[in-house]
Design a protein around this motif. Structure first.
Motif, short mmCIF file in Angstrom:
data_model
loop_
_atom_site.label_atom_id
_atom_site.label_comp_id
_atom_site.label_asym_id
_atom_site.label_seq_id
_atom_site.Cartn_x
_atom_site.Cartn_y
_atom_site.Cartn_z
N LEU A 5 3.92 7.08 -5.73
CA LEU A 5 3.82 5.70 -5.29
C LEU A 5 2.57 5.53 -4.44
CD1 LEU A 5 7.51 5.23 -4.38
CD2 LEU A 5 6.31 4.31 -6.34
N PRO A 6 2.07 4.31 -4.37
CA PRO A 6 0.90 4.12 -3.51
C PRO A 6 1.25 4.39 -2.05
CG PRO A 6 1.25 2.24 -4.92
CD PRO A 6 2.43 3.11 -5.08
N PRO A 7 0.32 4.92 -1.30
CA PRO A 7 0.61 5.29 0.09
C PRO A 7 0.80 4.05 0.97
CG PRO A 7 -1.69 5.62 -0.38
CD PRO A 7 -1.06 5.21 -1.66
N SER A 8 1.43 4.26 2.10
CA SER A 8 1.68 3.14 3.01
C SER A 8 0.42 2.82 3.77
CB SER A 8 2.80 3.51 3.98
OG SER A 8 2.33 4.57 4.79
N ARG A 9 0.48 1.72 4.51
CA ARG A 9 -0.69 1.24 5.21
C ARG A 9 -1.16 2.22 6.27
NH1 ARG A 9 -3.31 -3.78 5.75
NH2 ARG A 9 -5.18 -3.03 6.79
N GLU A 10 -0.17 2.82 6.96
CA GLU A 10 -0.56 3.76 8.03
C GLU A 10 -1.25 4.97 7.45
OE1 GLU A 10 2.44 1.16 9.03
OE2 GLU A 10 2.74 2.88 7.71
N GLU A 11 -0.72 5.42 6.31
CA GLU A 11 -1.34 6.60 5.70
C GLU A 11 -2.77 6.29 5.29
OE1 GLU A 11 1.21 7.55 2.46
OE2 GLU A 11 2.30 9.02 3.63
N LEU A 12 -3.00 5.08 4.80
CA LEU A 12 -4.35 4.73 4.38
C LEU A 12 -5.28 4.62 5.58
CD1 LEU A 12 -3.58 2.22 1.56
CD2 LEU A 12 -4.74 4.37 1.35
N ASP A 13 -4.78 4.08 6.68
CA ASP A 13 -5.63 4.02 7.87
C ASP A 13 -6.00 5.42 8.34
OD1 ASP A 13 -3.94 1.14 9.27
OD2 ASP A 13 -5.69 1.32 7.96
N GLY A 14 -4.97 6.28 8.30
CA GLY A 14 -5.26 7.66 8.70
C GLY A 14 -6.27 8.31 7.77
#
Lengths: 417, 534
Positions: A206-215
């Protein structure tokens, strides 16, 4: 030829990171319940216990399935140096069974330093593969088959899949078959006999969550403190990145990007565009880079095509649109010319050109794919009599004409009327 | 025009005995084997300012492209450059690579028209293999499947990159100012949109878009040049699309700068552009179409001037404009026509009145500029009439008096019949020319030929076949059938679908009314009398 400036060096470093999938996906796979850990657990248990296994990795394009699998395989090759060999196949290249078997035989030969003959027939190759599977099984060596674009293998007679899965069941072999596909129903495509031999393990990416993308963003763009950068530059660069992530305008830009596409690959493309626009004198990223990158990624090709049209071509498009409004759903060049003449007679425009000029302009429109032939079978008519249809909607045409450099006002009036 | 000396080289027919003798005067042996340096552009490198001045109006695209390529040895994701025709995509890419002096491999999908030729061309360039007589003009490796291509490409790329890495370490003493070549190789594929029409084109396109992820070699940079925007490539399978770079059509300002380049007298030409650029830009903004028209018009523009080097003042400009203005309207309607009469220097010296120029063109329009035999011309006209007229009117049209009787009473048409007529006309417009069986064509031909024959006989006494139509009917029929097939080859007639009941082949005429009028005029045949007009 001189040395690189620090800006160029950082650009090289960041772009190198962006083009390297394993660097990108390692932090995303760090947690213990991620697909990476589950996959690694299953494959390593198959290796240590010497059993066969098969699984599917499913997810939209660009979510990192192949990258995570490469990470797992890389780790296992380090962990079990002599007991693992990997065979990679791609559905786009090897969907033909002959091709696939030849490729498997070639890769097996390369692994085990045997001579590969290109003239070997299909039967020779398949016997060789089965023999190798048996030999590797006896030597407690696991072969991992990676089948990229798995749904392409499932077209046709599925001979390759059947022989692989069958060999795993009957011969004393240790093999793991991993299929990667972006079709979420790839396992429904399998035949009955193949499906019965397939253990229905599926990993959904699944696409990663927003926090994961910020990280991920910070991880990709932070420069390391060592490795030859002037230290003041490194701290300035990293501070700039931190400021950007907390800026609300930047958050809006990211939100617009993620509304369209949340996969990791599109995010990487976005960062790549922004980083290439980096100002090489200051060597720092700025908000404008990201804005420009967003607009270059979200293009509207049909609008651009309308903006590229000349005035005569716009006239023809408006005539076609008017014919559609008059509920003449099928029209050809001759009827468009009649409408064109009618407009000229009623409004006395200055742009009235001869038929051959208009025909050529019509051809230009067709080359740009703004209009096309309505049906393919009308080969027995000349281009003037074949039915055409518009490939752009009325609102796109409207918007394109409004932003056109020199669109005459009468055309807009005719379009609305 | 070919020089006269070439006609003296007579080609001999090769007989069996002469073919077995080896030719002694072979071409000089290829002394140049390609090296790694040949992967770069080859000519002297140019500065960025030269690139920018060579391409007016492309400043932002050039800078964007250079930034996407990045500094030396910078890995890059695949890039797609798209834009209309003649917007400068290929030349900008090649000139920028010349400026950056980086090794690249260029292949166009227009010249390499199927996958095998494309793959082999790329591999030949990477393996530094040149086709010559020594190796029988064959490629280095045979490759027609994508799977083989990937393996061979990987090997070829690794050997090239190894060579690049070894040469980059040593400094080049002979060209100290040149930029280093770096360790990356760029693959440029031009005209990618043509692949859609290939056999299995969608698979090949999918393969090309995913080539970067399949190869997993960061030292390769892929640049795709396409005439169509990226949205036409969307298919069911999906792919990670390359980074787009858009080349818009030139604006009027850019076109002005482009045309002013390389002009000996810029002031005169810019005065010329002041009057012609705006009206012509309304029709098309493509450089190649405008340049042919402008060169012709500029010649006409300079006619009143004795000295082409002067820079004009205001009233001279006014004089030149008034000389040119009547021609502009005419040329606008001829803008896409390439004249078959070469405009050489003879017409320039003479002073031609405006009226004579336009009348010369009108004559040019009305005469046929290719040769056809008389019977072929009559066949063409019969086919045209057969397609345009409904079959039921044949008897009244082609009776012995020859021609429709226009003097019948015209009743005032009622509204219903007018409506019916309009609908019928609309349908006729939509369907285009109708189809007819071969027998109808031959029947009409015989009627017309006899009419034409009689009018012919009055004018030209020395025509050999004035009596042929009546006497030698049998021989004529086979000639006519041959003519029908040659007209089909020339695309004046096409075979349309056959009627399922009758089973005979039906034909359809493809000539426009202009061409039919020209042919009729050359035969002095009254075409309009026979044409049914609703």
């Amino acid at each position: 030829m001189g040395k690189e400036t620090p800006a160029e060096k950082s650009l090289n470093l960041i772009r190198g990171r962006l083009c390297d999938p394993s660097y990108v996906f390692r932090p995303l796979s760090a947690s213990s319940d991620s697909n990476y850990s589950k996959l690694k657990f299953i494959v390593s248990t198959s290796i240590t216990e010497g059993c066969n296994n098969s699984m599917l990795l499913l997810g939209p394009r660009g979510s990192g399935k192949a990258a995570v699998l490469d990470l797992v395989v890389g780790d296992l090759l380090e962990q079990f140096p002599d007991s693992v060999s990997v065979i990679r196949l791609n559905g786009l290249l090897h969907s033909d069974d002959n091709c696939a078997f030849k490729e498997i035989a070639r890769q097996l030969c390369m692994e085990h330093h045997l001579l590969f003959s290109k003239m070997a027939s299909f039967d020779d190759n398949s016997q060789f593969i089965i023999a190798m599977l048996r030999a590797c099984g006896l030597a407690h060596k696991t072969i991992i088959f990676v089948l990229d674009e798995f749904d392409m293998f499932a077209q046709g007679k599925q001979r390759l899949l059947y022989s692989l899965l069958d060999a795993m069941q009957s011969v004393t072999s240790q093999a793991v078959v991993v299929g990667i596909s972006s079709r979420l129903d790839a396992d429904q495509l399998l035949e009955k006999r193949v499906r019965s031999r397939f253990s229905h393990r599926k990993f959904l990416f699944l696409p990663p969550s927003r926090e994961e993308l910020d990280g991920l963003f910070v991880h990709l763009l932070s420069l390391p403190a060592d490795s030859g950068f002037p230290s003041g530059y490194v701290s300035r660069f990293n501070d700039k990145i931190k400021n950007l992530t907390s800026d609300t305008r930047f958050k809006d830009i990211l939100k617009t990007l993620f509304n369209a596409n949340t996969t990791v690959n599109s995010f990487l493309k976005f960062i790549f565009c922004a980083v290439s626009l980096m100002n090489l004198e200051s060597g720092l990223l700025s908000l404008e880079n990201f804005k420009a990158a967003l607009s270059s990624m979200q293009r509207q090709p049909k609008l651009e095509a309308v903006r590229d049209c000349s005035v005569l071509e716009l006239y023809l498009l408006v005539c076609m649109r008017r014919l559609e409004v008059k509920e003449q759903s099928s029209y050809n060049f001759i009827s468009v010319m009649k409408e064109y003449k009618a407009i000229h007679d009623s409004f006395h425009t200055s742009d009235y050109y001869a038929q051959n000029v208009c025909l050529r302009a019509f051809e230009h429109l067709r080359e740009r794919q703004v209009i096309c032939y309505a049906e393919n079978r009308g080969q027995s008519q000349t281009g003037e009599y074949r039915l055409q249809k518009l490939l752009i909607s009325a609102s796109e045409l409207h918007q394109g004409m409004r932003s056109h450099a020199c669109c005459p006002a009468i055309l807009l009036k005719l379009l609305d009327h | 025009m070919p020089p006269k000396e070439e006609s003296s080289k007579v080609t001999r027919r090769s007989t069996r005995s002469s073919a077995s003798v080896t030719v002694e005067n072979s071409e000089p042996t290829e002394s140049h084997t390609p090296t790694i340096d040949d992967l770069t552009f080859g000519e002297e490198s140019i500065t960025i300012d030269a690139v920018l001045s060579n391409f007016p109006g492309r400043r932002s695209q050039i800078f964007d492209f250079i930034r996407l390529m990045g500094p030396l040895d910078c890995p890059t994701l695949p890039i797609m450059i798209y834009g209309g025709a003649s917007t400068g995509k290929t030349s900008v890419v090649l000139q920028v690579l010349r400026h950056l002096n980086r090794p690249f491999v260029y292949s166009s999908c227009r010249t390499c028209y199927n996958p095998r030729i494309l793959f082999e061309s790329i591999l030949n360039q990477l393996l530094l293999h040149r086709k010559c007589s020594l190796n029988g003009y064959s490629s280095a490796k045979r490759c027609d499947k994508p799977s083989d291509f990937v393996n061979l490409l990987r090997e070829a790329l690794s050997s090239v990159i190894k060579t690049l890495e070894s040469t980059s370490g040593t400094s080049r003493s002979d060209k100290p100012d040149e930029k280093p070549m770096g360790k990356m190789v760029y693959l440029i594929l031009d005209n990618v949109d043509l692949i859609r029409d290939w056999d299995k084109g969608t698979i090949i396109l999918q393969f090309l878009f995913s080539l970067y992820t399949v190869l997993k070699m960061p030292q390769l940079g892929i640049i795709l040049i396409s005439g169509l925007p990226p949205d036409v490539y969307y298919s069911n399978m999906g792919y990670t699309d390359p980074i787009p770079l858009y080349f818009p059509e030139y604006s009027e300002e850019d076109l002005r700068q482009i045309f002013l380049r390389n002009q000996p007298n810029r002031k005169l030409y810019s005065a010329f552009l002041d009057v012609v650029l705006k009206p012509f830009c309304r029709v098309t903004r493509r450089v190649e179409e405008l340049s042919t028209t402008f060169s012709l018009l500029f010649r006409k523009f300079c006619e009143p001037l004795d000295d082409l080097g002067i820079s004009p003042n205001e009233d001279m400009k006014r004089r030149l404009y008034s000389h040119l203005k009547p021609l502009i309207a005419h040329c606008l309607n001829e803008i896409f026509r390439v004249s078959s009469h070469p405009h050489d220097g003879e017409t320039r010296g003479e002073r031609r009145q405006k009226a004579s120029y336009s009348s010369e063109n009108r004559e040019e329009l009305e005469i046929l500029d290719f040769h056809m035999s008389t019977s072929a011309k009559f066949l063409l006209l019969s086919a045209f009439l057969a397609s345009r007229n409904p079959a039921t009117l044949d008897a009244s049209m082609f009776d012995s008096t020859g021609g429709m009787d226009n003097r019948k009473r015209k009743r005032k048409a009622s509204e219903k019949s007018m409506e019916k007529k309009e609908i019928a006309e609309q349908e006729a417009v939509m369907k285009g020319p109708g189809s007819f069986p071969l027998e109808r064509l031959l029947a009409i031909f015989q009627c017309i030929a006899s009419v034409g024959d009689s009018s012919f006989g009055e004018e030209d006494e020395e025509e050999e076949n004035t009596t042929g139509y009546d006497k030698e009917n049998n021989n004529l029929m086979s000639d006519i059938l041959l003519q029908v097939s040659s007209l089909c080859d020339a695309n004046f007639l096409i075979k349309s679908g056959s009627c399922p009941l009758e089973g005979s082949i039906r034909y359809r005429s493809m000539v426009s009314e202009d061409l039919a009028q020209k042919v009729a005029k050359s035969l002095s045949f009254p075409l309009s009398k026979y044409l049914y007009r609703r």
